[in-house]
Design a protein around this motif. Structure first.
Motif, PDB file in Angstrom:
ATOM      1  N   UNK A 264      42.826  36.315  48.165  1.00  0.00           N
ATOM      2  CA  UNK A 264      42.032  35.529  47.204  1.00  0.00           C
ATOM      3  C   UNK A 264      42.941  34.775  46.258  1.00  0.00           C
ATOM      4  N   UNK A 265      42.370  33.774  45.643  1.00  0.00           N
ATOM      5  CA  UNK A 265      43.011  33.175  44.472  1.00  0.00           C
ATOM      6  C   UNK A 265      42.019  33.288  43.328  1.00  0.00           C
ATOM      7  N   UNK A 266      42.507  33.140  42.108  1.00  0.00           N
ATOM      8  CA  UNK A 266      41.579  33.286  40.988  1.00  0.00           C
ATOM      9  C   UNK A 266      42.040  32.432  39.816  1.00  0.00           C
ATOM     10  N   UNK A 267      41.118  32.197  38.940  1.00  0.00           N
ATOM     11  CA  UNK A 267      41.485  31.661  37.637  1.00  0.00           C
ATOM     12  C   UNK A 267      40.591  32.337  36.619  1.00  0.00           C
ATOM     13  N   UNK A 268      40.959  32.260  35.361  1.00  0.00           N
ATOM     14  CA  UNK A 268      40.197  32.974  34.346  1.00  0.00           C
ATOM     15  C   UNK A 268      39.733  32.029  33.252  1.00  0.00           C
ATOM     16  N   UNK A 269      38.714  32.502  32.570  1.00  0.00           N
ATOM     17  CA  UNK A 269      38.137  31.703  31.512  1.00  0.00           C
ATOM     18  C   UNK A 269      37.628  32.624  30.422  1.00  0.00           C
ATOM     19  N   UNK A 270      37.893  32.245  29.201  1.00  0.00           N
ATOM     20  CA  UNK A 270      37.356  33.004  28.082  1.00  0.00           C
ATOM     21  C   UNK A 270      35.907  32.589  27.924  1.00  0.00           C
ATOM     22  N   UNK A 271      34.977  33.472  28.297  1.00  0.00           N
ATOM     23  CA  UNK A 271      33.578  33.060  28.260  1.00  0.00           C
ATOM     24  C   UNK A 271      32.896  33.398  26.954  1.00  0.00           C
ATOM     25  N   UNK A 283      38.217  33.159  44.318  1.00  0.00           N
ATOM     26  CA  UNK A 283      37.856  32.441  45.546  1.00  0.00           C
ATOM     27  C   UNK A 283      38.516  33.124  46.736  1.00  0.00           C
ATOM     28  N   UNK A 284      37.735  33.395  47.768  1.00  0.00           N
ATOM     29  CA  UNK A 284      38.292  33.999  48.973  1.00  0.00           C
ATOM     30  C   UNK A 284      38.988  32.913  49.784  1.00  0.00           C
ATOM     31  N   UNK A 285      40.219  33.194  50.141  1.00  0.00           N
ATOM     32  CA  UNK A 285      40.969  32.202  50.901  1.00  0.00           C
ATOM     33  C   UNK A 285      40.564  32.198  52.359  1.00  0.00           C
ATOM     34  N   UNK A 286      39.864  33.248  52.743  1.00  0.00           N
ATOM     35  CA  UNK A 286      39.460  33.363  54.141  1.00  0.00           C
ATOM     36  C   UNK A 286      38.147  32.631  54.433  1.00  0.00           C
ATOM     37  N   UNK A 287      37.108  32.981  53.632  1.00  0.00           N
ATOM     38  CA  UNK A 287      35.797  32.405  53.946  1.00  0.00           C
ATOM     39  C   UNK A 287      35.311  31.445  52.871  1.00  0.00           C
ATOM     40  N   UNK A 288      36.039  31.375  51.769  1.00  0.00           N
ATOM     41  CA  UNK A 288      35.669  30.408  50.738  1.00  0.00           C
ATOM     42  C   UNK A 288      34.633  30.928  49.750  1.00  0.00           C
TER      43      UNK A 288
END
Ligand code: ZN
Length: 295
Positions: A264-271, A283-288
């Motif tokens: 997977x890849x990821x990003x973060x956000x202060x919600x 986000x899954x790099x395999x299936x999206x």
């Protein structure tokens, strides 16, 4: 030793007979009758715990046994009470050495180690081993009796030692003492915590230390706490990884819920507010597949 005074060895022998499984009613009656005729010195009561055994017979199905046991219990209660009073009011007297002379009963008890110890604990006259204390011993005995392991330990004696240590530690059969007793009983019988009872029976935990143990310590919570701390550590480290600027990095920290892969890849956000944890978008790099975590 005169024939009317019960010796310690006689008391032990009788106690063993009374404690034996399947002993017939006539034998029990005979023993109890004999005990009623005898003078039983306090030190014999203290050392052998025969009183605990006899007390346990007060609810015997056999009415005669129950009656004899009740009589004996109240007689011995008086013996203990008198000896305690004698002990407490004679504090300034020199402590007599343990005498080789035949004992003439209750008055001799000043020699008893136990009475001396209790004098130290409470300056005012100490109550005898009363119903509360015997009940506590009974609870511990029951917890030990349910134990299925192998051991030569005299479990009733062990129960009494724990109770005595608690009585001394808390300075009487007070509220703290009773609360601690409940906690000890719980941990000795807790099927989820067999370690504690086994360690006590095998002497890996000293009876004398039990008053000082917290219920958490008895429950082995230290171990559980440690595991929890380790887990929190791991979560913290993962969070640090996330916040350390590895944005867009590939990670095996998350598993895709759809295809179960861990690329997977990821990003973060202060919600929400700044002191709350970040929400991580993955986000899954395999299936999206995309999802969020935390926040
Ligand atoms: Zn996937």
């Amino acid at each position: 030793m005169s024939s009317s005074t019960l010796s310690e060895s006689e008391a032990r022998e009788m106690k063993a007979k009374l404690d034996k499984d399947g002993v017939d009613v006539d034998t029990i009656r005979d023993i109890l009758n004999l005990l009623l005729e005898k003078e039983v010195p306090v030190q014999v009561l203290v050392e052998t715990k025969i009183g605990v055994t006899v007390k346990g017979k007060r609810n015997d199905a056999d009415k005669k046994v129950a009656k004899l046991a009740s009589e004996l219990t109240s007689k011995w209660k008086d013996v203990v009470a008198r000896s305690r009073q004698a002990g407490a009011s004679n504090e300034s007297e020199e402590k007599p050495k343990k005498s080789a002379e035949p004992s003439n009963g209750a008055e001799k008890v000043k020699t008893e180690e136990k009475v001396k110890t209790e004098e130290k604990v409470a300056k005012k006259p100490v109550k005898p081993v009363d119903g509360k204390r015997l009940k506590v011993r009974g609870l511990f005995e029951k917890a030990f009796a349910d134990w299925k392991g192998e051991s030569d330990v005299d479990k009733n004696e062990l129960a009494a030692r724990i109770e005595t240590a608690m009585h001394e530690h808390f300075g009487g059969a007070n509220e703290q003492y009773l609360n601690h007793a409940k906690s000890v009983k719980f941990n000795l019988s807790d099927p989820k915590n067999p370690d504690f009872r086994s360690k006590v029976i095998h002497g890996e935990i000293d009876a004398e230390d039990i008053p000082k143990l917290s219920s958490g310590q008895m429950a082995g919570k230290d171990k559980i706490e440690q595991k929890k701390a380790n887990k929190e550590d791991k979560i913290f480290q993962d969070k640090m990884f996330i916040t350390a600027g590895n944005l867009g990095a590939e990670s095996d920290m998350f598993q895709c819920r759809k295809c179960k892969q861990k690329r997977t890849t990821f990003y973060q956000k202060q919600t929400r507010s700044a002191d709350e944890p970040m929400t991580v978008f993955i986000t899954c790099k395999n299936c999206g597949h995309e999802w969020r975590d935390g926040g």
